[in-house]
Design an enzyme around this catalytic site. Structure first.
Site, PDB file in Angstrom:
ATOM      1  CG  HIS A 271       5.595  -5.415   1.347  1.00 19.38           C
ATOM      2  ND1 HIS A 271       4.659  -6.037   2.139  1.00 19.38           N
ATOM      3  CD2 HIS A 271       5.370  -4.098   1.502  1.00 19.38           C
ATOM      4  CE1 HIS A 271       3.917  -5.132   2.755  1.00 19.38           C
ATOM      5  NE2 HIS A 271       4.332  -3.946   2.389  1.00 19.38           N
TER       6      HIS A 271
ATOM      7  CB  CYS B  87       1.167  -2.385   2.302  1.00 26.43           C
ATOM      8  SG  CYS B  87       2.191  -1.640   3.592  1.00 26.43           S
TER       9      CYS B  87
ATOM     10  CD  GLN C 154       2.927  -9.860  10.570  1.00 25.40           C
ATOM     11  OE1 GLN C 154       2.497 -10.991  10.380  1.00 25.40           O
ATOM     12  NE2 GLN C 154       2.321  -8.773  10.109  1.00 25.40           N
TER      13      GLN C 154
ATOM     14  CB  SER D 265       0.115  -8.359   7.108  1.00 27.33           C
ATOM     15  OG  SER D 265       0.556  -7.810   8.328  1.00 27.33           O
TER      16      SER D 265
ATOM     17  CG  HIS E 116       3.986 -10.002   2.511  1.00 30.10           C
ATOM     18  ND1 HIS E 116       3.857  -8.721   2.990  1.00 30.10           N
ATOM     19  CD2 HIS E 116       3.473 -10.805   3.490  1.00 30.10           C
ATOM     20  CE1 HIS E 116       3.303  -8.743   4.185  1.00 30.10           C
ATOM     21  NE2 HIS E 116       3.065  -9.998   4.503  1.00 30.10           N
TER      22      HIS E 116
END
Length: 167
Positions: free
Chosen positions: A63, A117, A135, A158, A161
Site C-alpha cells: 500500500h 508507513c 483495519q 491510519s 491508502h
C-alpha cells in the site's frame, strides 16, 4: 532431491512463511521455482489456509499511505507532526494514483518515496495477512482485489491508502 523448502509459522505475526533449510533463507512469498502442487506438498503445508481466492485465507498486499491530522497517529518517518487535512491527503494520493496508472514498478517507487508507513522501506509491501489482522475497510478492499489489481482510495483510521494486491 528435496528443494529444502518448508513452511513454518511466524511466532511474531502468527502467519506462515517459507523457510529453506538448506540455504537458511526465509520469505513471506512462495518460492518462484516451486509449482502450486509442490508448495502444497511441502513440510508444514498444513499452515497454509485454503487459499487466497474468493476472499478466504491469507493474501499479500502493498500500500501507499498518506496520513492526515485526524489519523490515529499523525506522524511518520517523513514528518513528526502531520497537519494536512483528510481532503489534502486524498488529493495527494489522487496525484500518486494518476502517476501509477497500472504500473507496479511506479507504485513501488512512489510507496518507497512517499508512503507514511514504515513499509515504505519494503516498497509498501505489508507481507501476508489474514482476515482480522488489518483495519476492516483496508481488509475488505484488499480481499476484494484480484492479484495485480489496485484499489481506489481507501480511508481507515491510519489515513488514506491505495492498495495493490500482490498474492
Amino acid at each position: 532431491m528435496s528443494s529444502g523448502w518448508e513452511i513454518r509459522m511466524s511466532n511474531s505475526k502468527g502467519i506462515p512463511y517459507y523457510f529453506n533449510a538448506l540455504t537458511k533463507k526465509s520469505s513471506w512469498d512462495a518460492p518462484l521455482d516451486l509449482s502450486e502442487d509442490e508448495i502444497k506438498s511441502l513440510p508444514g503445508s498444513h499452515y497454509l489456509s485454503s487459499g487466497s481466492s474468493g476472499g478466504a485465507g491469507t493474501i499479500t498486499a502493498s500500500h501507499l499511505l498518506v496520513k492526515h491530522k485526524d489519523s490515529r497517529r499523525p506522524s511518520s518517518w517523513k514528518e513528526t507532526n502531520i497537519t494536512r487535512t483528510k481532503e489534502e491527503a486524498t488529493d495527494i494520493l489522487r496525484g500518486y494514483q494518476a502517476q501509477v496508472g497500472n504500473s507496479r514498478e511506479k507504485f513501488e517507487e512512489l510507496a518507497s518515496l512517499h508512503s507514511d508507513c514504515s513499509s515504505h522501506s519494503q516498497k509498501g509491501n505489508l507481507g501476508p495477512f489474514s482476515k482480522g489482522q488489518m483495519q476492516k475497510p483496508f481488509e475488505d478492499a484488499a480481499f476484494a482485489l484480484q492479484v495485480g489489481e489496485f484499489s481506489d482510495i481507501i480511508s481507515t483510521d491510519s489515513g488514506v491508502h491505495i492498495i495493490l494486491r500482490t498474492a
